[in-house]
Design an enzyme around this catalytic site. Structure first.
Site, PDB file in Angstrom:
ATOM      1  CB  SER A  66      -1.034  -0.060   0.979  1.00  0.00           C
ATOM      2  OG  SER A  66      -1.901   0.904   0.980  1.00  0.00           O
ATOM      3  CG  HIS A 124      -5.900  -2.587   0.853  1.00  0.00           C
ATOM      4  ND1 HIS A 124      -5.234  -2.145  -0.419  1.00  0.00           N
ATOM      5  CD2 HIS A 124      -5.018  -1.948   1.569  1.00  0.00           C
ATOM      6  CE1 HIS A 124      -4.383  -1.190  -0.376  1.00  0.00           C
ATOM      7  NE2 HIS A 124      -4.224  -1.190   1.090  1.00  0.00           N
TER       8      HIS A 124
END
Length: 245
Positions: A90, A224
């Site tokens: 991320s 995610h």
């Protein structure tokens, strides 16, 4: 240990070190399981951002360049002179990328760059809020990304710690500006989940623009934080680069 660097699993006989950057709002402990999964073939070294856990009293970083410079200054020299690879998830993918570029500019080209859960840096950073996000907006983001159990989000003491770190890291992301520069010369491996609500699978090949070396993508089931459910596969994706070499 104080400072920027954490070593959870030592592997002095590993041929390559792996410098790991956590996600936005995350601390070094978020990559403890990944560290365990790759230790042996690689020696993992994990970054601890300021303003969290044992660095709670320190001010948050404001710019990714600040993180890069501090990490490179804090990274101890390896007595064996082993090559250094980088991994980031991320927000950590951008930090790992900029660190790889800084290493190459200093004459120490990285062995490989592994980027996870973030589009290529040449794409504009998405802005999810018109201004600084409120606590409710940050909580909604945490639920969307499913990086935190809902029961934990009801704990006021946890939120008192977690929300400022997340807000500061999103501000750091908003301040990031991609600067074109010499491409990397190392392999780049991009990983993502097929159901990530913030990253489209078709965005990941934009990382190919950043290297003259080999480029590979891995799309795994999940959102995610897909890597939490697929650590063995993620570890194989990282270590197989050096097994082939």
């Amino acid at each position: 240990m104080d400072g920027w660097i954490r070593r959870f699993h030592r592997a002095p006989d590993a041929p390559v070190q792996l410098l790991c950057f956590p996600h936005a709002g995350g601390a070094a402990g978020a990559q403890h399981a990944l560290s365990a999964a790759v230790a042996g073939p690689l020696e993992p070294v994990v970054v601890q951002y300021p303003g969290r856990h044992d660095r709670f009293t320190e001010p948050f970083a404001e710019r990714i360049d600040e993180v890069v410079d501090a990490v490179l200054d804090a990274l101890p020299a390896d007595p064996a002179g082993r090559p250094l690879a980088l991994f980031g998830h991320s927000m950590g993918a951008l930090a790992a990328f900029e660190t790889a570029r800084a290493l190459q500019a200093r004459g120490r080209a990285p062995a490989a760059l592994f980027v996870s859960g973030h589009p290529g840096p040449s794409l504009p950073i998405a802005s999810y809020w018109p201004g600084a996000p409120s606590d409710d907006e940050l909580l909604a983001e945490m639920r969307l990304l499913a990086g935190t159990d809902d029961s934990l989000l009801a704990d006021p003491m946890l939120l008192e710690v977690a929300l400022p770190a997340l807000r500061a890291d999103y501000a750091m992301l908003s301040a990031y500006s991609y600067r074109p520069g010499p491409p990397l010369r190392c392999p780049v491996v991009a990983l993502t989940g097929d159901a990530d609500p913030r990253v489209r699978v078709e965005e990941m090949p934009t990382w190919r623009r950043e290297t003259l070396g080999p480029f590979t993508t891995h799309v795994l089931p999940g959102g995610h934080f897909y890597l939490d459910d697929h650590l063995p596969r993620v570890a194989r994706a990282l270590t197989s680069v050096f097994a082939r070499a």
